[in-house]
Design an enzyme around this catalytic site. Sequence first.
Site, PDB file in Angstrom:
ATOM      1  N   HIS A 117     -10.165  22.560  -9.420  1.00 45.12           N
ATOM      2  CA  HIS A 117      -8.966  23.217  -8.893  1.00 45.12           C
ATOM      3  C   HIS A 117      -9.317  24.563  -8.269  1.00 45.12           C
ATOM      4  O   HIS A 117      -8.892  24.877  -7.149  1.00 45.12           O
ATOM      5  CB  HIS A 117      -7.951  23.403 -10.022  1.00 45.12           C
ATOM      6  CG  HIS A 117      -6.734  24.185  -9.632  1.00 45.12           C
ATOM      7  ND1 HIS A 117      -5.542  23.592  -9.308  1.00 45.12           N
ATOM      8  CD2 HIS A 117      -6.534  25.527  -9.515  1.00 45.12           C
ATOM      9  CE1 HIS A 117      -4.657  24.529  -8.994  1.00 45.12           C
ATOM     10  NE2 HIS A 117      -5.230  25.712  -9.126  1.00 45.12           N
ATOM     11  N   GLU A 118     -10.103  25.366  -8.990  1.00 50.16           N
ATOM     12  CA  GLU A 118     -10.453  26.694  -8.472  1.00 50.16           C
ATOM     13  C   GLU A 118     -11.380  26.591  -7.257  1.00 50.16           C
ATOM     14  O   GLU A 118     -11.247  27.349  -6.301  1.00 50.16           O
ATOM     15  CB  GLU A 118     -11.086  27.524  -9.583  1.00 50.16           C
ATOM     16  CG  GLU A 118     -10.148  27.819 -10.747  1.00 50.16           C
ATOM     17  CD  GLU A 118      -8.838  28.452 -10.301  1.00 50.16           C
ATOM     18  OE1 GLU A 118      -8.855  29.289  -9.370  1.00 50.16           O
ATOM     19  OE2 GLU A 118      -7.797  28.112 -10.871  1.00 50.16           O
TER      20      GLU A 118
ATOM     21  N   HIS B  30      -9.311  25.944  -4.131  1.00 52.76           N
ATOM     22  CA  HIS B  30      -8.691  27.115  -3.505  1.00 52.76           C
ATOM     23  C   HIS B  30      -9.650  27.739  -2.489  1.00 52.76           C
ATOM     24  O   HIS B  30      -9.246  28.129  -1.391  1.00 52.76           O
ATOM     25  CB  HIS B  30      -8.335  28.155  -4.568  1.00 52.76           C
ATOM     26  CG  HIS B  30      -7.034  27.917  -5.257  1.00 52.76           C
ATOM     27  ND1 HIS B  30      -5.851  27.725  -4.568  1.00 52.76           N
ATOM     28  CD2 HIS B  30      -6.719  27.865  -6.578  1.00 52.76           C
ATOM     29  CE1 HIS B  30      -4.857  27.561  -5.445  1.00 52.76           C
ATOM     30  NE2 HIS B  30      -5.353  27.637  -6.659  1.00 52.76           N
TER      31      HIS B  30
ATOM     32  N   GLU C 181      -1.021  25.626  -4.539  1.00 50.25           N
ATOM     33  CA  GLU C 181      -1.331  25.119  -5.877  1.00 50.25           C
ATOM     34  C   GLU C 181      -1.363  23.596  -5.897  1.00 50.25           C
ATOM     35  O   GLU C 181      -2.232  22.994  -6.538  1.00 50.25           O
ATOM     36  CB  GLU C 181      -0.306  25.643  -6.891  1.00 50.25           C
ATOM     37  CG  GLU C 181      -0.438  27.118  -7.205  1.00 50.25           C
ATOM     38  CD  GLU C 181      -1.787  27.462  -7.791  1.00 50.25           C
ATOM     39  OE1 GLU C 181      -2.329  26.676  -8.589  1.00 50.25           O
ATOM     40  OE2 GLU C 181      -2.327  28.531  -7.443  1.00 50.25           O
TER      41      GLU C 181
END
Length: 279
Positions: free
Chosen positions: A152-153, A156, A209
Amino acid sequence: MCFICSLKSQATASPWQARRAFLLAAAAVSAPTFAQVNVGRASSLRKLVPADQIEQAGAQQFVATVKEAQQKQALVANDHPQAQRLNRIARRIIPFTAAWNPRASDWRWEVALINSDQINAFCLPGGKIAFYTGILDQLNLGDEEAAMVMGHEMAHALREHARERLAKSTATSLGLRLGSELLGLGNLGAAAADMGTQLLTLRFSREDESEADLVGLELAARAGYRPDASVSLWQKMGKANGAGGLAFLSTHPSGPQRIETLRSNVPKVQGLYEAARKG
């Protein structure tokens, strides 16, 4: 001391060019011909901020974060079991990142593990990742769930959400004058320094997100991590909502819709996971 993940933990050290060649080759072999998850195109507005400049700002902020942790004796040693497993997870995911952003093949990926009760983790532009022990320990994350956080990070950074947020902020608050400076017509050093101070406080949009959830899900699945761990991760996040030190949840709110979106996308990447496990 800093925990560095640039494939340095392999048994035999090799020059950066050799490592870069390995990443490019791995990405060429294993990169998706098309994404299994649907996130659309990245915003073209991000081009108002040069990619190399925001990556430089990310590297500078990462150095500052690591230095601060060292001064507080909070930087976890490279040989700590938690650091070692983050290293393993990162090594498995990194070869798939260039499929989402070709610049990632040139990033010098780094991971720092910081001893803190904070439930937090982030990836700065340019592949600079930090995990806090609180997110691993307080949520009792297994490797599969930790991989979902890391994916997820990373997503980004790969989707350049910080670059887009800063570009929108620049266009709104300072107009074309600062935009011209960021594009090379002004004081780039000062602009980069200012960026670095903003990177850790940016709030991503709901769309950002959602993108990071889905791209991270696919990255982790291609690396051989069980897709349904994304659901159990956010269920744990939701249960932890009443606890203290929720820096992560302040910018990554959990909720039924987020969990349901992930659950509905698990079947799309299940085949990738199964292929990775067989391979």
